[in-house]
Design a protein around this motif. Structure first.
Motif, PDB file in Angstrom:
ATOM      1  N   GLU A 150       0.862  -1.176   0.000  1.00 50.30           N
ATOM      2  CA  GLU A 150       0.000   0.000   0.000  1.00 50.30           C
ATOM      3  C   GLU A 150       0.899   1.226   0.000  1.00 50.30           C
ATOM      4  O   GLU A 150       1.877   1.281   0.744  1.00 50.30           O
ATOM      5  N   ILE A 151       0.568   2.204  -0.833  1.00 47.88           N
ATOM      6  CA  ILE A 151       1.296   3.477  -0.869  1.00 47.88           C
ATOM      7  C   ILE A 151       0.331   4.559  -0.423  1.00 47.88           C
ATOM      8  O   ILE A 151      -0.762   4.698  -0.974  1.00 47.88           O
ATOM      9  N   ILE A 152       0.744   5.318   0.591  1.00 49.32           N
ATOM     10  CA  ILE A 152      -0.065   6.409   1.122  1.00 49.32           C
ATOM     11  C   ILE A 152       0.744   7.692   0.995  1.00 49.32           C
ATOM     12  O   ILE A 152       1.920   7.727   1.356  1.00 49.32           O
ATOM     13  N   ALA A 153       0.122   8.741   0.487  1.00 48.14           N
ATOM     14  CA  ALA A 153       0.786  10.036   0.353  1.00 48.14           C
ATOM     15  C   ALA A 153      -0.171  11.130   0.800  1.00 48.14           C
ATOM     16  O   ALA A 153      -1.356  11.087   0.481  1.00 48.14           O
ATOM     17  N   ASP A 154       0.365  12.079   1.557  1.00 43.28           N
ATOM     18  CA  ASP A 154      -0.470  13.187   2.015  1.00 43.28           C
ATOM     19  C   ASP A 154      -0.007  14.530   1.461  1.00 43.28           C
ATOM     20  O   ASP A 154      -0.418  15.576   1.952  1.00 43.28           O
ATOM     21  N   GLY A 155       0.853  14.509   0.446  1.00 42.73           N
ATOM     22  CA  GLY A 155       1.371  15.741  -0.138  1.00 42.73           C
ATOM     23  C   GLY A 155       2.690  16.189   0.460  1.00 42.73           C
ATOM     24  O   GLY A 155       3.394  17.006  -0.110  1.00 42.73           O
ATOM     25  N   ARG A 156       3.025  15.667   1.640  1.00 43.28           N
ATOM     26  CA  ARG A 156       4.295  15.987   2.300  1.00 43.28           C
ATOM     27  C   ARG A 156       5.151  14.748   2.521  1.00 43.28           C
ATOM     28  O   ARG A 156       6.365  14.813   2.449  1.00 43.28           O
ATOM     29  N   THR A 157       4.491  13.637   2.829  1.00 41.64           N
ATOM     30  CA  THR A 157       5.186  12.397   3.157  1.00 41.64           C
ATOM     31  C   THR A 157       4.571  11.264   2.358  1.00 41.64           C
ATOM     32  O   THR A 157       3.371  11.256   2.097  1.00 41.64           O
ATOM     33  N   VAL A 158       5.423  10.296   1.988  1.00 42.71           N
ATOM     34  CA  VAL A 158       4.968   9.089   1.300  1.00 42.71           C
ATOM     35  C   VAL A 158       5.371   7.892   2.152  1.00 42.71           C
ATOM     36  O   VAL A 158       6.529   7.803   2.586  1.00 42.71           O
ATOM     37  N   TRP A 159       4.418   7.012   2.407  1.00 44.84           N
ATOM     38  CA  TRP A 159       4.685   5.784   3.153  1.00 44.84           C
ATOM     39  C   TRP A 159       4.393   4.600   2.244  1.00 44.84           C
ATOM     40  O   TRP A 159       3.392   4.597   1.525  1.00 44.84           O
ATOM     41  N   VAL A 160       5.255   3.594   2.298  1.00 45.10           N
ATOM     42  CA  VAL A 160       5.009   2.335   1.613  1.00 45.10           C
ATOM     43  C   VAL A 160       4.881   1.277   2.712  1.00 45.10           C
ATOM     44  O   VAL A 160       5.795   1.108   3.524  1.00 45.10           O
ATOM     45  N   ASN A 161       3.731   0.608   2.738  1.00 44.75           N
ATOM     46  CA  ASN A 161       3.439  -0.362   3.790  1.00 44.75           C
ATOM     47  C   ASN A 161       3.273  -1.750   3.203  1.00 44.75           C
ATOM     48  O   ASN A 161       2.808  -1.902   2.072  1.00 44.75           O
ATOM     49  N   ASP A 162       3.646  -2.742   4.009  1.00 44.39           N
ATOM     50  CA  ASP A 162       3.289  -4.117   3.694  1.00 44.39           C
ATOM     51  C   ASP A 162       2.401  -4.616   4.838  1.00 44.39           C
ATOM     52  O   ASP A 162       1.967  -3.824   5.679  1.00 44.39           O
ATOM     53  N   ALA A 163       2.147  -5.891   4.892  1.00 44.51           N
ATOM     54  CA  ALA A 163       1.232  -6.432   5.903  1.00 44.51           C
ATOM     55  C   ALA A 163       1.728  -6.206   7.326  1.00 44.51           C
ATOM     56  O   ALA A 163       0.942  -6.181   8.269  1.00 44.51           O
ATOM     57  N   ARG A 164       3.045  -6.012   7.517  1.00 45.93           N
ATOM     58  CA  ARG A 164       3.603  -5.819   8.861  1.00 45.93           C
ATOM     59  C   ARG A 164       3.739  -4.349   9.250  1.00 45.93           C
ATOM     60  O   ARG A 164       4.044  -4.044  10.382  1.00 45.93           O
ATOM     61  N   GLY A 165       3.602  -3.461   8.294  1.00 49.91           N
ATOM     62  CA  GLY A 165       3.731  -2.039   8.606  1.00 49.91           C
ATOM     63  C   GLY A 165       4.563  -1.306   7.568  1.00 49.91           C
ATOM     64  O   GLY A 165       4.736  -1.762   6.443  1.00 49.91           O
TER      65      GLY A 165
END
Length: 82
Positions: free
Chosen positions: A5-20
């Motif tokens: 899962e890729i989450i972006a809020d315009g300032r930060t980007v996080w790439v997550n898997d099932a563990r976090g």
């Protein structure tokens, strides 16, 4: 969650898997980790204000280390004018 899962809020980007979170790009730099459930190992990290070149490096490292393609649509707004 299956896959990544890729989450972006315009300032930060996080790439997550099932563990976090396995990768993060933001004002504090780049963090790409291997999280195998027992340890959180740094694979590629910086701790400086990122540049446009760092965004390219982040995308390359996430693909190399985790096989996840982070598209330019997730590029943080702080880099749009650089």
């Amino acid at each position: 969650m299956t896959g990544h899962e890729i989450i972006a809020d315009g300032r930060t980007v996080w790439v997550n898997d099932a563990r976090g979170c396995i990768a993060r790009f933001g004002r504090g730099g780049i963090d790409v980790h291997r999280c195998d459930g027992s340890a959180n190992e740094c694979l590629f990290c910086t701790h400086e204000t990122p540049t446009a070149a760092d965004w390219v490096t982040f995308c390359e490292q996430v693909k190399l280390r985790h096989g996840v393609v982070v598209g330019d649509e997730h590029r943080p707004a702080l880099l749009l004018d650089r």
